[in-house]
Design an enzyme around this catalytic site. Structure first.
Site: not given
Length: 280
Positions: A73, A77, A143, A146
């Site tokens: 994650e 991101d 989440n 990502e």
């Protein structure tokens, strides 16, 4: 010439073997499930399986660490922000930095990612303990999206990530131009948040200067209850206030304890001032 021919033959053989391996994998259920989400078959399925593993169902390793999608994650991101920035930069060549930043913020904000994850069917693959309420903790899906970006990056690299965002997400589920038109008024949003929490807010002009290209540059500070929260920049006073409000909104959205921490700091500052006054 013979060397070149041998290299070409090795390349073709390697390509054929890879295709056969992918076709073989396609018959396996995990590969097919991710194909329906991604639009392509993974090479290293373990990346994607980890991407949908919530920390509530972490796997313990031999060295005592717990494996979940949190590290992916973190990577995803950064990759997603980079890809969206890249796409917006080339699509809107004549738009200013503030416009590009605001548009990107709307695309990668948690609510948008949660919705996108559900629309591509990623929510059906997320592994989470039954004790976690996914209805009240729906950030789990954003989440995971990502983390999925992190998995694609490790498996195929940046170009594949960009292709996935452009062809799978934007072309099917996100109308970029519509998102760009519906620009968020972060200043109004922030003022509303402050009023809701009975807090006084103020914008203070910190600096006004001319750039090398003879363009005005304004810098404004945002204060809440007298405490400076952040600084914003823009080509006008209004734009710098909007930028500061956007930064503050990101701080609020990314930290569930923002209000509590802010009030603690404000009360601490008040106590320090009172103590100083008593000493004098």
């Amino acid at each position: 010439m013979l060397l070149l021919k041998n290299i070409l033959i090795k390349f073709v053989i390697k390509y054929i073997i890879q295709k056969i391996r992918l076709l073989s994998n396609a018959r396996k259920e995990p590969y097919f499930l991710f194909f329906k989400v991604l639009g392509f078959y993974p090479k290293k399925i373990e990346y994607y399986q980890l991407a949908v593993r919530h920390r509530s169902v972490s796997i313990p390793t031999n060295n005592g660490h717990l494996l979940s999608n949190e590290r992916l994650e973190f990577l995803g991101d950064a990759v997603l922000n980079s890809v969206v920035t890249d796409i917006l930069y080339h699509r809107y060549e004549n738009q200013r930095e503030g416009f590009l930043t605001n548009t990107r913020s709307k695309i990668v904000k948690r609510d948008s990612l949660n919705l996108l994850a559900v629309e591509i069917g990623l929510d059906k693959l997320v592994m989470v303990t039954k004790y976690v309420n996914t209805h009240t903790n729906n950030n789990i899906y954003g989440n995971a999206l990502e983390a999925l970006m992190g998995a694609i990056y490790l498996d195929f690299g940046y170009k594949k990530c960009k292709k996935f965002v452009e062809q799978r997400l934007f072309r099917t589920f996100v109308n970029l131009d519509q998102v760009a038109e519906n620009e968020v008024n972060f200043k109004s949003k922030l003022i509303e948040w402050c009023q809701k929490n009975h807090l006084q807010t103020e914008f203070v002009l910190i600096d006004e200067s001319l750039s090398k290209s003879n363009k005005h540059l304004f810098q404004s500070g945002l204060t809440i209850e007298g405490k400076t929260i952040c600084l914003g920049c823009g080509s006008s006073k209004k734009e710098s206030q909007q930028d500061a409000s956007r930064i503050a909104d990101q701080m609020i959205q990314s930290n569930p304890n923002f209000l509590e921490e802010l009030l603690t700091e404000i009360h601490q500052s008040s106590d320090d001032i009172s103590t100083s006054a008593e000493i004098q």
